[in-house]
Design an enzyme around this catalytic site. Structure first.
Site, mmCIF file in Angstrom:
data_model
loop_
_atom_site.group_PDB
_atom_site.id
_atom_site.type_symbol
_atom_site.label_atom_id
_atom_site.label_comp_id
_atom_site.label_asym_id
_atom_site.label_seq_id
_atom_site.Cartn_x
_atom_site.Cartn_y
_atom_site.Cartn_z
ATOM 1 N N ASP A 17 0.897 -1.056 0.037
ATOM 2 C CA ASP A 17 0.076 -0.098 0.124
ATOM 3 C C ASP A 17 0.815 1.099 -0.007
ATOM 4 O O ASP A 17 1.888 1.167 0.161
ATOM 5 C CB ASP A 17 -0.962 0.061 1.141
ATOM 6 N N ASP A 67 1.257 4.606 2.133
ATOM 7 C CA ASP A 67 1.027 5.402 3.203
ATOM 8 C C ASP A 67 1.691 6.822 2.911
ATOM 9 O O ASP A 67 2.922 6.888 2.696
ATOM 10 C CB ASP A 67 1.644 4.687 4.513
#
Length: 208
Positions: free
Chosen positions: A137, A139
């Site tokens: 992902d 961040d």
């Protein structure tokens, strides 16, 4: 120099780290290979900075403290945004969370946000070590010492949701941090993470 949560610090002498609990076996090897720690959200210990050590897996995280005078090099998420090291890495060709950073930068600039990458992508860009992977992902942190207009928050979440990777944004308010997504929903109360622990607040800029 002000040192804040999410900043990355190079550790030249790991013996200077102060640990209050038993040190896991994996820590020494990780610091030998990756001599960097991340400033974590916790109260300082007699002037020592709370830092976290990253392992190979998400479950491998260890908190300790580092004397301020041992901070030989500090790299901030905002510094990464200014220097844009993602443009110089071939890893952007295979890791979507790195490849999209140019577009994220354009969006954040258009909204006049102070921001930077954190997590495994931020760690990799700051340290030069391969820590992100194909499924990572992205961040991000946005620093906003003044209340962020709700319409702007909603617009950011809407735009970021269109990217081909999951993007999680922490909104740093000066009092702590909350999820930008939660804030954008206009909930009556939301979770604010502070150095003294999490708390439910109505206004993340006043802790009320």
């Amino acid at each position: 120099m002000e040192i804040r949560t999410h900043d990355l610090i190079r550790v030249d002498d790991i013996s200077k780290l102060v640990c209050l609990t038993e040190v896991p076996e994996w820590v020494a090897g990780e610091l030998t290979d990756k001599p960097f720690v991340v400033v974590r959200r916790a109260a300082a210990l007699e002037g020592r900075i709370p830092v976290g050590i990253r392992g190979e897996t998400r479950s491998q995280r260890f908190g300790c403290f580092l004397p301020r005078e041992e901070c030989s090099m500090v790299i901030t998420p905002e510094q990464l945004t200014e220097e844009k090291p993602w443009k110089q890495t071939d890893r952007r060709l295979s890791i979507v969370a790195i490849e999209v950073l140019d577009r994220v930068d354009e969006l954040m600039m258009s909204e006049e946000m102070i921001w930077g990458p954190t997590g495994s992508v931020g760690f990799e860009l700051a340290s030069g070590l391969d820590t992100a992977h194909v499924g990572s992902d992205l961040d991000l942190v946005i620093r906003s010492d003044q209340p962020l207009p709700m319409e702007k928050a909603k617009r950011l979440i809407q735009e970021l949701s269109q990217f081909p990777v999951h993007i999680d944004v922490q909104l740093e308010t000066g009092k702590g941090a909350c999820s930008l997504a939660e804030y954008s929903r206009g909930q009556e109360s939301l979770l604010l993470k502070t150095e003294n622990g999490p708390m439910l607040v109505k206004d993340p800029w006043t802790e009320q």
